[in-house]
Design an enzyme around this catalytic site. Structure first.
Site, mmCIF file in Angstrom:
data_model
loop_
_atom_site.group_PDB
_atom_site.id
_atom_site.type_symbol
_atom_site.label_atom_id
_atom_site.label_comp_id
_atom_site.label_asym_id
_atom_site.label_seq_id
_atom_site.Cartn_x
_atom_site.Cartn_y
_atom_site.Cartn_z
ATOM 1 N N GLY A 111 -56.759 -17.023 1.339
ATOM 2 C CA GLY A 111 -56.294 -16.751 -0.020
ATOM 3 C C GLY A 111 -55.954 -15.291 -0.242
ATOM 4 N N ALA A 112 -55.435 -14.641 0.797
ATOM 5 C CA ALA A 112 -55.242 -13.188 0.745
ATOM 6 C C ALA A 112 -53.888 -12.762 0.212
ATOM 7 C CB ALA A 112 -55.446 -12.592 2.142
ATOM 8 N N SER A 113 -53.098 -13.697 -0.303
ATOM 9 C CA SER A 113 -51.753 -13.336 -0.759
ATOM 10 C C SER A 113 -51.737 -12.684 -2.130
ATOM 11 C CB SER A 113 -50.843 -14.573 -0.761
ATOM 12 O OG SER A 113 -51.370 -15.573 -1.610
ATOM 13 N N ARG A 114 -52.887 -12.671 -2.814
ATOM 14 C CA ARG A 114 -52.938 -12.046 -4.142
ATOM 15 C C ARG A 114 -54.396 -11.840 -4.546
ATOM 16 N NH1 ARG A 114 -51.000 -17.463 -5.088
ATOM 17 N NH2 ARG A 114 -48.908 -16.618 -4.991
ATOM 18 N N GLY A 121 -58.539 -11.305 -2.693
ATOM 19 C CA GLY A 121 -58.295 -11.312 -1.256
ATOM 20 C C GLY A 121 -57.351 -10.201 -0.834
ATOM 21 N N LYS A 132 -51.531 -20.115 1.639
ATOM 22 C CA LYS A 132 -50.428 -21.071 1.567
ATOM 23 C C LYS A 132 -49.128 -20.412 1.123
ATOM 24 C CE LYS A 132 -50.802 -25.193 -0.019
ATOM 25 N NZ LYS A 132 -51.005 -26.335 -0.942
ATOM 26 N N ASP A 141 -53.220 -23.873 5.136
ATOM 27 C CA ASP A 141 -53.879 -24.720 4.148
ATOM 28 C C ASP A 141 -55.310 -24.926 4.653
ATOM 29 O OD1 ASP A 141 -54.874 -26.717 2.500
ATOM 30 O OD2 ASP A 141 -53.021 -27.891 2.510
ATOM 31 N N TYR A 152 -66.481 -28.092 -11.350
ATOM 32 C CA TYR A 152 -66.176 -26.792 -10.740
ATOM 33 C C TYR A 152 -67.455 -26.104 -10.296
ATOM 34 C CZ TYR A 152 -64.770 -21.882 -10.360
ATOM 35 O OH TYR A 152 -64.570 -20.598 -9.917
ATOM 36 N N LYS A 206 -68.522 -24.621 -6.474
ATOM 37 C CA LYS A 206 -68.820 -23.204 -6.207
ATOM 38 C C LYS A 206 -70.266 -23.018 -5.754
ATOM 39 C CE LYS A 206 -66.264 -20.342 -6.489
ATOM 40 N NZ LYS A 206 -65.230 -19.864 -5.535
#
Length: 274
Positions: free
Chosen positions: A12-15, A18, A37, A69, A163, A167
């Site tokens: 999840g490092a695209s934003r 991360g 992704k 994914d 949720y 977590k």
């Protein structure tokens, strides 16, 4: 402290958080695997694995962008192998990818629960399992799960129990893996923000940026993760850590510069934090 030449595999490092962890480590000259992704730009959620790779290189690190994914265990195993081959190993896994829907049992579609469970809880096991052979070979292996303290007050279940379950599952895996991986000298911890963090994912869930006036930037989570990753010989392991608390333990006393809006009001505590 330095992460020079260390290899971090961040999901999840695209934003968001991360990305911020990636950039913080890159300033030391770390190798960053940006696994997410998002290979193409999203209209409402800016940032891709490729844009973050460019930022990592500009900050002084090395980057490998992998579209992934985390629900696909075979793809995860392949990605870990590619990362280890490309950089000569893996020193840290940051399980940052997450899914959120703040809705109770009555109205939550089962497929949405499946998504949260697969991306939150299940992916921690799958990614950690795939990274383990490489972390065993590291001189200072780390796993950090972006998950909260186990606060069993019913208020954290009443409105969004599904949720919460996914977590808390991550946090329970933290405790289990810390004990299980002790024989490999791998540190395993959870990290969670004390206050709301201004990220695109939160904006998307809330439907606006209004709350950002009372939020902190992702930088505080990056600095906290950096502190954990630089700890050695399992001096920090098996803990469900809060960002501000771990930074205070290591001598930091000033936190105002983390505010997203310097003129904003009282900070909003994050979920699961009293």
């Amino acid at each position: 402290m330095s992460l020079n030449n260390k290899t971090l595999f961040i999901t999840g490092a695209s934003r968001g958080i991360g990305r911020e962890i990636a950039l913080r480590a890159a300033r030391d000259g770390a190798n960053i695997v940006i696994a997410a992704k998002s290979a193409e730009a999203h209209a409402k959620l800016p940032g891709t694995i490729h844009s973050v790779a460019e930022e990592v290189i500009a900050a002084g690190g090395q980057a490998l962008a992998l579209q992934l994914d985390v629900r696909d265990e075979n793809a995860v195993a392949v990605a870990m192998a590619k990362a280890a081959e490309h950089f000569g190993g893996i020193d840290a896994l940051i399980n940052n990818a997450g899914a959120i829907k703040l809705m109770g049992v009555e109205h939550l579609p089962a497929k949405r629960f499946d998504l949260m469970y697969q991306i939150n809880t299940r992916a921690v096991m799958v990614c950690s399992q795939a990274a383990l052979p490489y972390l065993k070979k590291s001189s200072n292996g780390h796993i950090i799960n972006l998950s909260p303290p186990l606060n069993l007050d019913e208020k954290w279940f009443a409105q969004h129990g599904p949720y919460t379950v996914t977590k808390y599952g991550m946090s329970m895996l933290t405790l289990g893996m810390s004990a299980e991986f002790k024989k490999y000298a791998i540190s395993v911890n959870s990290l969670w923000p004390k206050t709301m963090i201004a990220t695109a994912a939160i904006e998307f869930e809330l439907g606006s940026r209004d709350a950002f006036k009372r939020a902190r930037s992702p930088l505080i989570m990056a600095d906290a993760a950096y502190t954990i990753l630089n700890s050695k010989q399992r001096s920090i392991s098996g803990r469900l850590l809060i960002d501000e608390e771990i930074l205070r333990e290591h001598g930091q006393t000033e936190f105002e510069h983390y505010r997203f809006d310097p003129e904003g009001g009282d900070l909003i505590p994050d979920l699961f934090v009293d």
